[in-house]
Design a protein around this motif. Structure first.
Motif, PDB file in Angstrom:
ATOM      1  N   GLN A   1       1.969  11.665  -2.191  1.00  0.00           N
ATOM      2  CA  GLN A   1       0.936  11.858  -1.179  1.00  0.00           C
ATOM      3  C   GLN A   1       1.330  13.071  -0.337  1.00  0.00           C
ATOM      4  OE1 GLN A   1      -1.944  10.162  -0.986  1.00  0.00           O
ATOM      5  NE2 GLN A   1      -1.353   8.936  -2.752  1.00  0.00           N
TER       6      GLN A   1
ATOM      7  N   ASP B   1       0.819  -1.213   0.000  1.00  0.00           N
ATOM      8  CA  ASP B   1       0.000   0.000   0.000  1.00  0.00           C
ATOM      9  C   ASP B   1       0.853   1.264   0.000  1.00  0.00           C
ATOM     10  OD1 ASP B   1      -2.409  -1.369  -0.013  1.00  0.00           O
ATOM     11  OD2 ASP B   1      -2.393  -1.606   2.174  1.00  0.00           O
ATOM     12  N   LYS B   2       2.150   1.085   0.200  1.00  0.00           N
ATOM     13  CA  LYS B   2       3.084   2.219   0.179  1.00  0.00           C
ATOM     14  C   LYS B   2       4.222   1.918  -0.795  1.00  0.00           C
ATOM     15  CE  LYS B   2       2.232   3.676   4.963  1.00  0.00           C
ATOM     16  NZ  LYS B   2       2.849   3.960   6.275  1.00  0.00           N
TER      17      LYS B   2
END
Length: 318
Positions: free
Chosen positions: A286, A7-8
């Motif tokens: 992000q 997810d990262k």
């Protein structure tokens, strides 16, 4: 497998080098040659690993991350949709090599200027729309109006600058495409992402819970993308004319005038291949933004549901 978090990004996004490594993988031009079958398989592998946290048969950690970057290069991070191949950041290097080479080679006549600026802005419009932030739809009418405004602004800028440098040394005239592209970026990107400016872009808590849509976050994200795109254009569109001018004065193309174009294309290709990931890495994908800088209704939502949260995050787009 607990140490692998798909997810990262694989590399630390708080450091420039970590972001640079990340974007070298993400913008790898070889990714655009992956077939639909390979992309669908990559999607399946990534989703299955996220669900089970078990290494797929025949995979190790490096192969899993390569598959994840292939998946990220083709699927939109917010909508999950497979992106149009020419709009993917992996297509930036080969496409910009051809288009930039055309702009800095054929800039002397009005028809050539119009054609190459239109080609460039059409490509940019596709890239800007494909890599927009958020999941809000944009109507066909709004998309067409944004495209016309973006192309019109770019063409007007290029033609105006061409009219001003007619009596200047050739090196100044050859920099007109760069100036036009810089000006056009600040028109094209906001126009093609106007739905974000109107409706906002999704903002999330650090834990990933969606809080709402923020116009202020959208403005910040678009501004950061504009800056990175300008820096992305600098090497290929300024160094190439300068080096070509020096080479021409030294008689490098005296016997082979036809060699100017491949020489410039080669220089542009080298510049763009490095500038794309290095300039994408200027800012985090992000972006963190203080809750106090967001709209009052979002501040109220955070105070009510997440009183300890001081910053939210959002995808700035590319």
């Amino acid at each position: 497998m607990s140490n692998i978090n798909l997810d990262k990004p694989r590399y630390d996004q708080k450091t420039y080098m970590g972001r640079a490594k990340h974007f070298f993988m993400l913008t790898n031009p070889l990714n655009i040659f992956a077939s639909s079958k390979e992309l669908d398989e990559a999607k399946k592998i990534v989703h299955e690993f996220r669900r089970s946290h078990k290494m797929p048969p025949g995979y190790d950690e490096d192969k899993l991350w390569r598959t994840k970057y292939l998946y990220d290069s083709a699927f939109h991070p917010d909508t999950g949709e497979k992106m149009f191949v020419l709009g993917r950041m992996a297509a930036q290097a080969p496409m910009n090599t051809l288009i930039t080479g055309g702009m800095i080679t054929f800039y002397k006549t009005t028809p050539a200027t119009v054609f190459w600026q239109w080609t460039n802005q059409t490509f940019n419009a596709v890239v800007n729309y494909t890599n927009r932030s958020g999941d809000a739809p944009i109507s066909t009418t709004q998309l067409l109006a944004s495209y016309c405004a973006a192309c019109g602004g770019a063409l007007s800028t290029a033609l105006y600058l061409n009219s001003k440098v007619k009596n200047m040394p050739p090196i100044f005239a050859s920099l007109v495409p760069f100036a036009a592209v810089c000006g056009a970026n600040f028109i094209n990107i906001p126009m093609m992402r106007s739905s974000e400016l109107i409706g906002g872009t999704p903002v999330f808590t650090p834990q990933g819970e969606r809080v709402g849509d923020s116009k202020r976050a959208a403005r910040l994200g678009i501004a950061l993308v504009c800056v990175s795109r300008v820096f992305m254009a600098i090497p290929g569109m300024t160094l190439t004319p300068f080096i070509t001018s020096i080479a021409t004065k030294r008689g490098m193309f005296k016997r082979r005038p036809w060699a100017v174009m491949p020489f410039q294309l080669g220089l542009v290709g080298i510049c763009v291949s490095f500038a794309t990931p290095l300039c994408c890495a200027l800012f985090e994908q992000q972006v963190s933004i203080s809750v106090s800088k967001l709209e009052p209704h979002i501040q109220e939502e955070v105070k009510k549901k997440h009183p300890d949260v001081k910053e939210l995050v959002f995808n700035k787009g590319l």
